[in-house]
Design a protein around this motif. Sequence first.
Motif, PDB file in Angstrom:
ATOM      1  N   MET A   1       0.735  -1.257   0.105  1.00  0.00           N
ATOM      2  CA  MET A   1       0.020   0.069   0.127  1.00  0.00           C
ATOM      3  C   MET A   1       0.908   1.406   0.094  1.00  0.00           C
ATOM      4  O   MET A   1       1.876   1.158   0.829  1.00  0.00           O
ATOM      5  N   PRO A   2       0.408   2.095  -0.863  1.00  0.00           N
ATOM      6  CA  PRO A   2       1.430   3.367  -0.998  1.00  0.00           C
ATOM      7  C   PRO A   2       1.016   4.500   0.263  1.00  0.00           C
ATOM      8  O   PRO A   2       0.492   5.305   0.122  1.00  0.00           O
ATOM      9  N   TYR A   3       1.550   4.222   1.554  1.00  0.00           N
ATOM     10  CA  TYR A   3       1.302   4.933   2.694  1.00  0.00           C
ATOM     11  C   TYR A   3       2.857   5.529   2.790  1.00  0.00           C
ATOM     12  O   TYR A   3       3.662   5.095   2.601  1.00  0.00           O
ATOM     13  N   TYR A   4       2.748   6.888   3.122  1.00  0.00           N
ATOM     14  CA  TYR A   4       3.947   7.845   3.489  1.00  0.00           C
ATOM     15  C   TYR A   4       3.904   7.978   4.874  1.00  0.00           C
ATOM     16  O   TYR A   4       2.932   8.655   5.398  1.00  0.00           O
ATOM     17  N   GLU A   5       4.937   8.148   5.397  1.00  0.00           N
ATOM     18  CA  GLU A   5       5.263   8.710   6.758  1.00  0.00           C
ATOM     19  C   GLU A   5       5.975  10.046   6.632  1.00  0.00           C
ATOM     20  O   GLU A   5       6.984  10.007   6.068  1.00  0.00           O
ATOM     21  N   TYR A   6       5.534  10.882   7.551  1.00  0.00           N
ATOM     22  CA  TYR A   6       6.211  12.438   7.540  1.00  0.00           C
ATOM     23  C   TYR A   6       6.264  12.543   9.155  1.00  0.00           C
ATOM     24  O   TYR A   6       5.545  12.240   9.956  1.00  0.00           O
ATOM     25  N   ARG A   7       7.337  13.640   9.502  1.00  0.00           N
ATOM     26  CA  ARG A   7       7.423  14.123  10.656  1.00  0.00           C
ATOM     27  C   ARG A   7       6.825  15.664  10.731  1.00  0.00           C
ATOM     28  O   ARG A   7       7.464  16.160   9.781  1.00  0.00           O
ATOM     29  N   CYS A   8       6.252  16.070  11.333  1.00  0.00           N
ATOM     30  CA  CYS A   8       5.590  17.451  11.312  1.00  0.00           C
ATOM     31  C   CYS A   8       6.766  18.272  12.068  1.00  0.00           C
ATOM     32  O   CYS A   8       7.109  18.065  13.157  1.00  0.00           O
ATOM     33  N   ARG A   9       7.145  19.461  11.415  1.00  0.00           N
ATOM     34  CA  ARG A   9       8.175  20.153  12.027  1.00  0.00           C
ATOM     35  C   ARG A   9       7.684  21.265  13.014  1.00  0.00           C
ATOM     36  O   ARG A   9       8.287  21.585  13.768  1.00  0.00           O
ATOM     37  N   ASN A  10       6.453  21.249  13.067  1.00  0.00           N
ATOM     38  CA  ASN A  10       5.650  21.965  13.997  1.00  0.00           C
ATOM     39  C   ASN A  10       5.215  21.504  15.301  1.00  0.00           C
ATOM     40  O   ASN A  10       5.948  22.004  16.165  1.00  0.00           O
ATOM     41  N   CYS A  11       4.512  20.236  15.178  1.00  0.00           N
ATOM     42  CA  CYS A  11       4.115  19.839  16.206  1.00  0.00           C
ATOM     43  C   CYS A  11       4.789  18.539  16.735  1.00  0.00           C
ATOM     44  O   CYS A  11       4.724  17.945  17.764  1.00  0.00           O
ATOM     45  N   LYS A  12       5.860  18.144  15.778  1.00  0.00           N
ATOM     46  CA  LYS A  12       6.736  17.030  15.964  1.00  0.00           C
ATOM     47  C   LYS A  12       6.151  15.737  16.110  1.00  0.00           C
ATOM     48  O   LYS A  12       6.714  14.693  16.339  1.00  0.00           O
TER      49      LYS A  12
END
Length: 130
Positions: A1-12
Amino acid sequence: MPYYEYRCRNCKRQVRLFFSYEEYDAAAPACTYCDSTNLRRVIGRIALGKSEESRLDSMDPDTLLGGLDQDDPRELGKAMRKMKEEMGEDLGSEFNEVVERLESGQSPESIEESMPELSDSASPGSDDVF
């Protein structure tokens, strides 16, 4: 499945978003917690498929136990954990407890003394669990 993970630079926080392969290049990912678009892509865990033959080869006793220091219970625990992972099956809570105790440095003899139920489940005629 094309899930992508990110880290928010604002709320961490880490967020996981779904985009089709066609959408990915044009997507404008946003944090699901704070709606920020200030995200950094995180490479998630990957899984590699192995053939049954490959898994069995990696459990070959000569490969798995070759060079094992038989006086070090930690190495035995590590080999047992690898065997469990290669099998891909839950071997039960007793097995997990034995592996954890070996990895902490406890001797097989002391584990066997404190877990007499292991001796009861050993194969008939066998005095040793390990």
